[in-house]
Design a protein around this motif. Structure first.
Motif, PDB file in Angstrom:
ATOM      1  N   ARG A 230     -10.182   8.584  21.275  1.00  0.00           N
ATOM      2  CA  ARG A 230     -10.823   9.341  21.107  1.00  0.00           C
ATOM      3  C   ARG A 230     -11.998   9.167  20.217  1.00  0.00           C
ATOM      4  O   ARG A 230     -13.026   9.242  19.671  1.00  0.00           O
ATOM      5  N   GLY A 231     -11.555   7.405  19.107  1.00  0.00           N
ATOM      6  CA  GLY A 231     -12.334   6.790  18.797  1.00  0.00           C
ATOM      7  C   GLY A 231     -13.004   6.016  19.370  1.00  0.00           C
ATOM      8  O   GLY A 231     -14.021   5.445  19.650  1.00  0.00           O
ATOM      9  N   LEU A 232     -12.856   5.903  21.093  1.00  0.00           N
ATOM     10  CA  LEU A 232     -13.270   4.586  21.480  1.00  0.00           C
ATOM     11  C   LEU A 232     -15.386   5.592  21.719  1.00  0.00           C
ATOM     12  O   LEU A 232     -14.748   6.778  21.995  1.00  0.00           O
ATOM     13  N   PRO A 233     -16.381   4.840  22.331  1.00  0.00           N
ATOM     14  CA  PRO A 233     -17.592   5.498  22.320  1.00  0.00           C
ATOM     15  C   PRO A 233     -17.395   6.265  24.070  1.00  0.00           C
ATOM     16  O   PRO A 233     -17.079   5.584  25.299  1.00  0.00           O
ATOM     17  N   ASP A 234     -18.304   7.539  23.759  1.00  0.00           N
ATOM     18  CA  ASP A 234     -18.306   8.111  25.413  1.00  0.00           C
ATOM     19  C   ASP A 234     -20.045   8.043  25.950  1.00  0.00           C
ATOM     20  O   ASP A 234     -19.896   8.983  26.949  1.00  0.00           O
ATOM     21  N   ASP A 235     -20.420   7.217  25.196  1.00  0.00           N
ATOM     22  CA  ASP A 235     -21.951   6.877  25.632  1.00  0.00           C
ATOM     23  C   ASP A 235     -22.463   6.159  26.990  1.00  0.00           C
ATOM     24  O   ASP A 235     -23.338   5.997  26.796  1.00  0.00           O
ATOM     25  N   GLY A 236     -21.148   5.289  27.135  1.00  0.00           N
ATOM     26  CA  GLY A 236     -21.618   4.112  27.768  1.00  0.00           C
ATOM     27  C   GLY A 236     -21.420   2.779  26.889  1.00  0.00           C
ATOM     28  O   GLY A 236     -21.819   1.448  27.629  1.00  0.00           O
ATOM     29  N   THR A 237     -21.273   3.117  26.417  1.00  0.00           N
ATOM     30  CA  THR A 237     -22.072   1.854  24.888  1.00  0.00           C
ATOM     31  C   THR A 237     -20.605   0.834  24.863  1.00  0.00           C
ATOM     32  O   THR A 237     -19.684   0.505  24.914  1.00  0.00           O
ATOM     33  N   PRO A 238     -21.207  -0.618  24.853  1.00  0.00           N
ATOM     34  CA  PRO A 238     -20.197  -1.860  26.067  1.00  0.00           C
ATOM     35  C   PRO A 238     -19.756  -1.808  24.143  1.00  0.00           C
ATOM     36  O   PRO A 238     -20.064  -1.710  23.085  1.00  0.00           O
ATOM     37  N   VAL A 239     -18.097  -2.552  23.743  1.00  0.00           N
ATOM     38  CA  VAL A 239     -17.496  -2.280  22.745  1.00  0.00           C
ATOM     39  C   VAL A 239     -17.164  -4.250  22.691  1.00  0.00           C
ATOM     40  O   VAL A 239     -16.675  -4.529  23.259  1.00  0.00           O
ATOM     41  N   HIS A 240     -18.111  -4.290  22.218  1.00  0.00           N
ATOM     42  CA  HIS A 240     -17.589  -6.377  21.989  1.00  0.00           C
ATOM     43  C   HIS A 240     -16.983  -6.622  21.172  1.00  0.00           C
ATOM     44  O   HIS A 240     -16.217  -8.282  21.721  1.00  0.00           O
ATOM     45  N   ARG A 241     -15.748  -6.010  20.676  1.00  0.00           N
ATOM     46  CA  ARG A 241     -15.592  -6.647  19.547  1.00  0.00           C
ATOM     47  C   ARG A 241     -13.989  -5.417  19.457  1.00  0.00           C
ATOM     48  O   ARG A 241     -13.982  -4.767  18.853  1.00  0.00           O
ATOM     49  N   PRO A 242     -13.110  -5.879  20.601  1.00  0.00           N
ATOM     50  CA  PRO A 242     -12.267  -4.310  20.919  1.00  0.00           C
ATOM     51  C   PRO A 242     -10.810  -4.190  19.448  1.00  0.00           C
ATOM     52  O   PRO A 242     -10.937  -3.395  19.374  1.00  0.00           O
TER      53      PRO A 242
END
Length: 324
Positions: A230-242
């Motif tokens: 639920r905390g991951l972006p759902d608009d396609g924004t890349p996660v650079h620092r997981p």
């Protein structure tokens, strides 16, 4: 095709060489800074930084433009001490490149402008107000009195002593080691989402300690995984620092939900018993039966021997067949 139309200005104009405007190593900010300075009237004392401010040239762009002008010989600077001990910086701007020796000769003929006129004048001291009474000389009658009449000692204050009943605080408790379940959950996070594939290996222990806090508070591994998704972006924004995102999501541990009466949590439900080896070898017949029928196949057949037996043989086996 491009066409050009020129109208000569009647007044307030400057002439510049085409080589200056088309200089291959000067940026647009450098050319604008130089032409602005050359267009100022004689006697103007505007500095390069003030010109850049008026021309809306930023700090970084001004530094780069000034460096280019100095490298190409259009701007020269020197710092010297003028009359009265004031240090001043002289800046020479030219419409043609000058060498260091040529610039030094020109600056030597220029008057040194001192900020003495801009400095605030010194304020004259005000007349002193005499003290009340007649001035008296200091006493010269030997040593001071042995008994001053009061205690004038200024010993440093003693530090406040703690009562002996209070025990000394022990060392700070160490952070507990993460559990194996927490380590396994963190190791499986890269398979949970493509955004979590590049978790640094050096952060696995820290994340495992955070997950251990969730598990110790009563949360299940499924709850932890659902909270992360639920905390991951759902608009396609890349996660650079997981790793940093997981640290932020797992930092605060909410209270575990209270169990609903009459419903056993999935983690506490007994797992279904494995079928015995005798039942594992059976297969359900795909034929037409009122109830499910199991049989032991000899190969890859999907029907029981009864469904594979022809109808005449069934009659011979004792089935009554009547003709109408």
């Amino acid at each position: 095709m491009i066409y050009r139309h020129h109208i000569a200005p009647p007044r307030a104009f400057s002439q510049f060489s085409h080589e200056l405007i088309r200089h291959p190593r000067l940026s647009s900010d450098a050319v604008r800074l130089l032409t602005w300075q050359l267009s100022l009237p004689d006697g103007a004392r505007e500095s390069l930084s003030r010109t850049a401010e008026r021309a809306r040239i930023g700090a970084c762009a001004f530094t780069r433009a000034k460096r280019q002008l100095k490298e190409e010989g259009f701007v020269h600077e020197r710092r010297l001490q003028g009359p009265g001990g004031h240090w001043v910086t002289q800046q020479l701007v030219s419409n043609v490149p000058l060498s260091a020796a040529e610039a030094a000769k020109i600056l030597a003929r220029m008057p040194v402008h001192t900020p003495s006129a801009d400095a605030s004048p010194q304020v004259a001291p005000s007349p002193r107000i005499p003290a009340v009474g007649v001035p008296t000389p200091p006493p010269t009658d030997g040593h001071p009195r042995q008994d001053p009449g009061e205690n004038t000692s200024h010993h440093p204050a003693e530090p406040e002593r703690k009562p002996k009943s209070e025990p000394d605080p022990g060392p700070a408790p160490e952070t507990p080691e993460p559990s194996e379940a927490a380590r396994a959950l963190v190791a499986a996070l890269p398979h949970l989402s493509p955004d979590l594939r590049r978790i640094p290996r050096g952060m696995h222990d820290e994340l495992a300690r955070l997950v251990s806090r969730w598990l110790a508070a009563g949360h299940t591994p499924t709850t932890v995984r659902t909270h992360i998704l639920r905390g991951l972006p759902d608009d396609g924004t890349p996660v650079h620092r997981p790793g940093g995102l997981l640290r932020y999501l797992l930092r605060d541990v909410p209270p575990a939900p209270a169990p609903v009466p009459g419903i056993t949590p999935a983690s506490e439900q007994p797992s279904p018993a494995r079928p015995s080896s005798r039942l594992a070898a059976l297969r359900e017949c795909e034929g037409d039966h009122v109830q499910a029928t199991l049989f032991r196949p000899a190969g890859d057949e999907t029907r029981c021997p009864r469904c594979l037996t022809p109808p005449p043989l069934r009659a011979a086996a004792g089935t009554v067949v009547r003709a109408t």
